[in-house]
Design a protein around this motif. Sequence first.
Motif, PDB file in Angstrom:
ATOM      1  N   ILE B  78       0.850  -1.204   0.000  1.00  0.00           N
ATOM      2  CA  ILE B  78       0.000   0.000   0.000  1.00  0.00           C
ATOM      3  C   ILE B  78       0.882   1.248   0.000  1.00  0.00           C
ATOM      4  CG2 ILE B  78      -0.325   0.171   2.542  1.00  0.00           C
ATOM      5  CD1 ILE B  78      -3.291   0.792   0.478  1.00  0.00           C
ATOM      6  N   TYR B  79       2.005   1.183   0.697  1.00  0.00           N
ATOM      7  CA  TYR B  79       2.907   2.342   0.740  1.00  0.00           C
ATOM      8  C   TYR B  79       3.472   2.649  -0.649  1.00  0.00           C
ATOM      9  CZ  TYR B  79       7.042   5.127   1.825  1.00  0.00           C
ATOM     10  OH  TYR B  79       7.989   6.107   1.841  1.00  0.00           O
ATOM     11  N   ASP B  80       3.988   1.603  -1.319  1.00  0.00           N
ATOM     12  CA  ASP B  80       4.579   1.824  -2.649  1.00  0.00           C
ATOM     13  C   ASP B  80       3.526   2.267  -3.661  1.00  0.00           C
ATOM     14  OD1 ASP B  80       7.196   1.351  -1.994  1.00  0.00           O
ATOM     15  OD2 ASP B  80       7.147  -0.778  -2.524  1.00  0.00           O
ATOM     16  N   ILE B  81       2.335   1.716  -3.565  1.00  0.00           N
ATOM     17  CA  ILE B  81       1.268   2.092  -4.505  1.00  0.00           C
ATOM     18  C   ILE B  81       0.894   3.564  -4.317  1.00  0.00           C
ATOM     19  CG2 ILE B  81      -1.190   1.755  -5.047  1.00  0.00           C
ATOM     20  CD1 ILE B  81      -0.666  -1.297  -4.447  1.00  0.00           C
ATOM     21  N   ILE B  82       0.604   3.951  -3.084  1.00  0.00           N
ATOM     22  CA  ILE B  82       0.191   5.346  -2.843  1.00  0.00           C
ATOM     23  C   ILE B  82       1.329   6.300  -3.209  1.00  0.00           C
ATOM     24  CG2 ILE B  82      -0.676   7.013  -1.129  1.00  0.00           C
ATOM     25  CD1 ILE B  82      -2.658   4.733  -1.832  1.00  0.00           C
TER      26      ILE B  82
END
Lengths: 373, 373
Positions: B78-82
């Motif tokens: 989720i961190y890399d996507i956002i």
Amino acid sequence: MKIQIKQNILIEHLNYVIKGISTKNLRPILNCIKFELTDDGLYLMSTDNEISIKTFIDKKEIDKIDACGEIVVSGRYIYDIIRKLPDELITIEEVMDAKIYINTKNSSFTLNCNDPAEFPDLELEYRKKPILLNQKVFKTIINQTAFATSTGESRPVLTGINFKIENNQMECTATDSYRLAIKKIELNEKAEENSNIIIPTKNLNELVKLMDEDDENIEIHIFNNKAIFKFSTISMMTRLISGTYPDTSKLVPAEFLLTMQTSLMDFYNAIDRASLLTNESDKNTIKFETNDEQVIISSNIPEIGNVEEKIMVKKNNQENIKIAFNSKFMMDAVRVLDSSEIELLFNGEFKPIIIKNPESDDLIQLILPIRTY
Amino acid sequence: MKIQIKQNILIEHLNYVIKGISTKNLRPILNCIKFELTDDGLYLMSTDNEISIKTFIDKKEIDKIDACGEIVVSGRYIYDIIRKLPDELITIEEVMDAKIYINTKNSSFTLNCNDPAEFPDLELEYRKKPILLNQKVFKTIINQTAFATSTGESRPVLTGINFKIENNQMECTATDSYRLAIKKIELNEKAEENSNIIIPTKNLNELVKLMDEDDENIEIHIFNNKAIFKFSTISMMTRLISGTYPDTSKLVPAEFLLTMQTSLMDFYNAIDRASLLTNESDKNTIKFETNDEQVIISSNIPEIGNVEEKIMVKKNNQENIKIAFNSKFMMDAVRVLDSSEIELLFNGEFKPIIIKNPESDDLIQLILPIRTY
């Protein structure tokens, strides 16, 4: 040998030759830097037999040449010492018992030296009519091709960049057999003779680090088993890779079933995000599928999730394509294109993909597709 | 759960909680971030049981709260996507089968979720009257002591910083048993109760990374087996190290045979250069010898060479000293002193050396000498 020289001048030049120091440490003499002080100035030299670097400090930049001579001293130690000395006048003096003194107002170092006679020949020589290239152009060539070089050692010729020079054309090619980068340059002058050589990519990367932001030319002197690059105060020799470079001239087709154009940033960012849901072990595979002017880029890791990215393209005909490729390879290829728009060219899902600036054929990037459908 | 929020706001807060994600990967749930969406706003949480981090995004900063709820999702993904999504409105929606959709105009991600019921309790609780400290002061404490902590695991209590709070005095101590750093702080208010705790240095380093350049206060809530730090929108819990911290109060003498004062930069640079001719295996030993107001700092590696550095000092009497110490320890101690002059205090060649700002006793650095003479 005895010299008085300002710290900032000496460290600038040590910064060049330190890059030629062997890190493998097999022969201690290859960890050394040679100082050769003449009436004209100071030469600094390093070599690990794979590459050699020489630089020259003109006598005008030297405060005092008290006695000419040669010393050979541990590169790592002399570099760190000069780097940490204050920006003042430094005296370096050869004394008895193969030692040197390095003195400033408050610091006195004694370093043991090696025998200058044991220092290898740098094998620097120069052609009357070298190839001339602008330094920035040369850096761009390496930046746009080096990443496509093979890092494995199974086919040594693929660990270098192939430079092919014919008349006033230079073609630089790198491939790891899954992707290919070809850069074409027109030389200002016809080359003295045609050449076809392979230069180790790691040495070219070192060479680029030696260059500054100057617009000055670089001279390329090509010999049978080595190439010598000369620019500013520096000469660098690199060995060539022997062997025959694969013929890549027929890999790039002249005609395509489908070509399309899109924004480089939009395409790169979509691939970058889709790449988040791919695995190295799965060749970072992502799928690319056109639907009229819309492209869906997708990927998934079953246990984690999936992603679909949409971008708009302008196509040259009504054909559609469904193809898969390595997202990291695509990002490497797109990243080095120097344009706001890119062109993608296809001949079907099992045929190579070509990526280029729509307005120029100087740089061609090719990626093999991955069979998934 | 369904939320619409701007990318830049969400990533700012994910940047905080991502630091609480376990890298050891033993229990997959500890690699997750919990989203808890309420009518007041969005809470983000992470924990590896050693530390927990929680941050809050107020409803004023959220574009739309469509449905409250909780999700637990892989932190790294989720961190890399956002992070890689463009700075636009993002919709995150919980759907059937324990999945979430993450959508922007052109990107659609589906991510598998974990059961929120399995996510551990963060164990956050707050005292009515916490200790208050300025964030910059807190950062300085950690910067001036953490390096002296032991990195080996043989004595676990030495891998943390000891915080001793008595009335309105706070004393922070770190030692690896070869050197010692003690920082004293006067609190604005008397603490509710006295404490004597050991906080793992690695957790304090993570905490400092969460802080910005704000002048705002940090609240410190101390409990039996944990401490909770609260500042800005963030709460962070760290476990304490159990055990008794060594009594260091008698290690710093009250009287000295000899004290001297010198320029911090001159002293640091001289030690730094002398350190070039020392070996890790030899404890980076350098010698320090006074001769009236002049100090000779020297070291050598027999096969390489030797060095002598001169600095001038102001002494409080005619005593001279000849002592040896670890140059790296001295550089660590001097580097964090916040003054242009330093004071060195000696009681003889086998006794600890004290290093401090001549004008303040707030920070005491102590180094044990090395016996060489």
